[in-house]
Design a protein around this motif. Structure first.
Motif, PDB file in Angstrom:
ATOM      1  N   VAL A 121      -9.728 -11.498   3.987  1.00 41.97           N
ATOM      2  CA  VAL A 121      -9.785 -12.499   2.663  1.00 41.97           C
ATOM      3  C   VAL A 121      -8.773 -12.334   1.078  1.00 41.97           C
ATOM      4  CG1 VAL A 121     -11.431 -13.810   1.841  1.00 41.97           C
ATOM      5  CG2 VAL A 121     -11.771 -13.360   3.658  1.00 41.97           C
ATOM      6  N   ILE A 122      -9.164 -10.809   0.997  1.00 42.75           N
ATOM      7  CA  ILE A 122      -8.378  -9.921   0.124  1.00 42.75           C
ATOM      8  C   ILE A 122      -6.667 -10.325  -0.330  1.00 42.75           C
ATOM      9  CG2 ILE A 122      -7.670  -8.077  -1.353  1.00 42.75           C
ATOM     10  CD1 ILE A 122     -11.040  -9.469  -2.215  1.00 42.75           C
ATOM     11  N   ALA A 123      -6.773 -10.029   1.439  1.00 44.04           N
ATOM     12  CA  ALA A 123      -5.083 -10.292   1.632  1.00 44.04           C
ATOM     13  C   ALA A 123      -4.719 -11.581   1.042  1.00 44.04           C
ATOM     14  CB  ALA A 123      -4.946  -9.133   2.766  1.00 44.04           C
ATOM     15  N   ASP A 124      -5.180 -12.395   1.652  1.00 46.08           N
ATOM     16  CA  ASP A 124      -5.165 -13.915   1.831  1.00 46.08           C
ATOM     17  C   ASP A 124      -5.037 -14.850   0.703  1.00 46.08           C
ATOM     18  OD1 ASP A 124      -3.730 -16.289   3.137  1.00 46.08           O
ATOM     19  OD2 ASP A 124      -6.059 -17.064   3.254  1.00 46.08           O
ATOM     20  N   LEU A 125      -6.340 -14.029  -0.710  1.00 45.16           N
ATOM     21  CA  LEU A 125      -6.202 -14.429  -1.524  1.00 45.16           C
ATOM     22  C   LEU A 125      -5.159 -14.508  -3.199  1.00 45.16           C
ATOM     23  CD1 LEU A 125      -9.641 -14.434  -2.772  1.00 45.16           C
ATOM     24  CD2 LEU A 125      -8.444 -16.692  -2.352  1.00 45.16           C
ATOM     25  N   PHE A 126      -5.106 -12.507  -2.648  1.00 42.01           N
ATOM     26  CA  PHE A 126      -3.694 -11.875  -4.047  1.00 42.01           C
ATOM     27  C   PHE A 126      -2.674 -11.437  -3.272  1.00 42.01           C
ATOM     28  CE2 PHE A 126      -8.246 -10.315  -5.202  1.00 42.01           C
ATOM     29  CZ  PHE A 126      -8.984 -11.448  -6.033  1.00 42.01           C
ATOM     30  N   GLY A 127      -2.379 -12.150  -2.245  1.00 37.31           N
ATOM     31  CA  GLY A 127      -0.735 -12.682  -1.536  1.00 37.31           C
ATOM     32  C   GLY A 127      -0.223 -11.015  -1.116  1.00 37.31           C
ATOM     33  N   LEU A 128      -1.703  -9.890  -0.882  1.00 31.83           N
ATOM     34  CA  LEU A 128      -1.243  -8.049  -0.504  1.00 31.83           C
ATOM     35  C   LEU A 128      -1.056  -8.230   1.261  1.00 31.83           C
ATOM     36  CD1 LEU A 128      -4.603  -6.575  -1.634  1.00 31.83           C
ATOM     37  CD2 LEU A 128      -2.230  -6.643  -2.728  1.00 31.83           C
ATOM     38  N   HIS A 129      -0.952  -7.403   1.671  1.00 30.58           N
ATOM     39  CA  HIS A 129       0.274  -7.416   2.897  1.00 30.58           C
ATOM     40  C   HIS A 129      -1.735  -6.775   3.465  1.00 30.58           C
ATOM     41  CE1 HIS A 129       0.741  -5.426   6.880  1.00 30.58           C
ATOM     42  NE2 HIS A 129       2.116  -6.610   6.594  1.00 30.58           N
ATOM     43  N   PRO A 130      -2.197  -7.554   4.795  1.00 35.17           N
ATOM     44  CA  PRO A 130      -3.133  -7.294   5.356  1.00 35.17           C
ATOM     45  C   PRO A 130      -3.881  -5.197   5.274  1.00 35.17           C
ATOM     46  CG  PRO A 130      -2.192  -8.863   6.477  1.00 35.17           C
ATOM     47  CD  PRO A 130      -1.513  -8.319   5.238  1.00 35.17           C
ATOM     48  N   SER A 131      -2.583  -4.364   5.661  1.00 32.89           N
ATOM     49  CA  SER A 131      -2.556  -3.893   5.710  1.00 32.89           C
ATOM     50  C   SER A 131      -3.241  -2.969   4.274  1.00 32.89           C
ATOM     51  CB  SER A 131      -1.515  -2.497   6.350  1.00 32.89           C
ATOM     52  OG  SER A 131      -0.506  -2.668   5.957  1.00 32.89           O
ATOM     53  N   THR A 132      -2.298  -3.137   3.340  1.00 35.55           N
ATOM     54  CA  THR A 132      -2.227  -2.604   2.123  1.00 35.55           C
ATOM     55  C   THR A 132      -4.509  -2.715   2.227  1.00 35.55           C
ATOM     56  OG1 THR A 132      -0.638  -3.515   1.278  1.00 35.55           O
ATOM     57  CG2 THR A 132      -1.545  -2.878   0.266  1.00 35.55           C
ATOM     58  N   ALA A 133      -4.955  -4.160   1.903  1.00 34.68           N
ATOM     59  CA  ALA A 133      -6.017  -4.209   1.935  1.00 34.68           C
ATOM     60  C   ALA A 133      -6.528  -3.356   2.724  1.00 34.68           C
ATOM     61  CB  ALA A 133      -6.293  -6.012   2.233  1.00 34.68           C
ATOM     62  N   GLU A 134      -6.346  -3.317   3.990  1.00 34.49           N
ATOM     63  CA  GLU A 134      -7.327  -2.189   4.741  1.00 34.49           C
ATOM     64  C   GLU A 134      -7.256  -1.146   3.934  1.00 34.49           C
ATOM     65  OE1 GLU A 134     -10.171  -1.235   7.389  1.00 34.49           O
ATOM     66  OE2 GLU A 134      -9.441  -3.979   7.330  1.00 34.49           O
ATOM     67  N   THR A 135      -6.201  -0.386   3.755  1.00 34.72           N
ATOM     68  CA  THR A 135      -6.786   0.648   3.558  1.00 34.72           C
ATOM     69  C   THR A 135      -7.212   0.920   1.737  1.00 34.72           C
ATOM     70  OG1 THR A 135      -4.381   0.820   3.554  1.00 34.72           O
ATOM     71  CG2 THR A 135      -4.593   2.595   2.168  1.00 34.72           C
ATOM     72  N   TRP A 136      -7.208   0.009   0.481  1.00 32.90           N
ATOM     73  CA  TRP A 136      -8.298   0.124  -0.545  1.00 32.90           C
ATOM     74  C   TRP A 136      -9.663  -0.499  -0.405  1.00 32.90           C
ATOM     75  CZ3 TRP A 136      -7.584   0.579  -5.105  1.00 32.90           C
ATOM     76  CH2 TRP A 136      -6.538   0.758  -5.682  1.00 32.90           C
ATOM     77  N   ALA A 137      -9.733  -0.954   1.216  1.00 32.40           N
ATOM     78  CA  ALA A 137     -10.909  -1.011   1.725  1.00 32.40           C
ATOM     79  C   ALA A 137     -11.440   0.453   2.680  1.00 32.40           C
ATOM     80  CB  ALA A 137     -11.824  -1.589   3.089  1.00 32.40           C
ATOM     81  N   LYS A 138     -10.659   1.373   2.396  1.00 31.62           N
ATOM     82  CA  LYS A 138     -10.897   2.367   3.342  1.00 31.62           C
ATOM     83  C   LYS A 138     -11.193   3.399   2.010  1.00 31.62           C
ATOM     84  CE  LYS A 138      -8.520   2.420   7.662  1.00 31.62           C
ATOM     85  NZ  LYS A 138      -6.912   2.867   8.223  1.00 31.62           N
ATOM     86  N   TYR A 139     -10.179   3.249   1.274  1.00 33.73           N
ATOM     87  CA  TYR A 139     -10.582   3.985  -0.092  1.00 33.73           C
ATOM     88  C   TYR A 139     -12.171   3.403  -0.520  1.00 33.73           C
ATOM     89  CZ  TYR A 139      -5.776   5.255  -0.221  1.00 33.73           C
ATOM     90  OH  TYR A 139      -4.289   5.032  -0.490  1.00 33.73           O
ATOM     91  N   ALA A 140     -12.792   2.272  -0.754  1.00 34.62           N
ATOM     92  CA  ALA A 140     -14.209   1.852  -0.580  1.00 34.62           C
ATOM     93  C   ALA A 140     -15.085   2.225   0.158  1.00 34.62           C
ATOM     94  CB  ALA A 140     -14.058   0.120  -1.055  1.00 34.62           C
ATOM     95  N   ASN A 141     -13.956   2.738   1.349  1.00 32.99           N
ATOM     96  CA  ASN A 141     -15.372   2.875   2.275  1.00 32.99           C
ATOM     97  C   ASN A 141     -16.546   2.086   2.398  1.00 32.99           C
ATOM     98  OD1 ASN A 141     -16.454   4.956   4.367  1.00 32.99           O
ATOM     99  ND2 ASN A 141     -17.680   5.703   3.298  1.00 32.99           N
TER     100      ASN A 141
END
Length: 190
Positions: A121-141
């Motif tokens: 959802v973050i990737a779609d809202l903010f124009g990020l690549h899905p893998s980038t958003a997933e990487t951020w989620a991993k950082y946030a655990n």
């Protein structure tokens, strides 16, 4: 600067993306003020909506030929030349001078976003690549995969260590008391 700072802190937008926002990406209706960040309009807090509306009505630029140039500029934050956005390095420096460290503010906002909503959802809202958003989620655990997997499990197994992911073992180093010298102990009388 308030608009840029708010967009960095609330929506984790990089300065380079903020300065490219054009005035046609903002609209208001009975339900509130919206800014289209990538493809989808995002509801803005009322104060930020007013700031953007005021900026569009009375643009503030760094040029000396303000009125003549501002009326022709498509940018929300016009630069010195009417059909060019502001310089991202200059904007970043100005934000740091005002006490907003752009990178840490953006990182904090991104981690907050991926812990609030699923990364896709973050990737779609903010124009990020899905893998980038997933990487951020991993950082946030907080990748949400454990949540999705746990939905099919009984409640007592949701809180087990396997459901929550591996726990990092951090070595703890205890502070050691320095050894007292023989001379110091003998003369102290204690």
């Amino acid at each position: 600067m308030h608009i840029i700072g708010a967009l960095v802190r609330l929506y984790a937008l990089p300065v380079t993306k903020i300065i490219d926002i054009t005035t046609d990406r903002f609209h208001q209706d009975d339900t509130g003020s919206y800014l289209t960040i990538d493809r989808h309009p995002v509801l803005l807090p009322p104060t930020l909506g007013r700031l953007i509306k005021d900026q569009i009505a009375q643009p503030r630029t760094t040029t000396r030929m303000r009125r003549a140039l501002d009326e022709a500029s498509p940018y929300l934050l016009p630069g010195k030349f009417p059909h060019r956005p502001r310089n991202p390095h200059g904007v970043g420096n100005l934000l740091r001078q005002h006490g907003l460290p752009v990178l840490s503010a953006r990182n904090t906002a991104m981690i907050e976003a991926v812990t609030t909503l699923p990364p896709i959802v973050i990737a779609d809202l903010f124009g990020l690549h899905p893998s980038t958003a997933e990487t951020w989620a991993k950082y946030a655990n907080d990748s949400w995969t454990h949540y999705l997997a746990a939905r099919g499990q009984p409640a007592e197994s949701v809180f087990s260590s396997r459901a929550c992911g591996p726990v990092a073992e951090v070595p703890v180093q205890l502070a050691r008391r320095p050894k007292a010298s023989a001379e110091g102990d003998a003369g102290s009388g204690v």
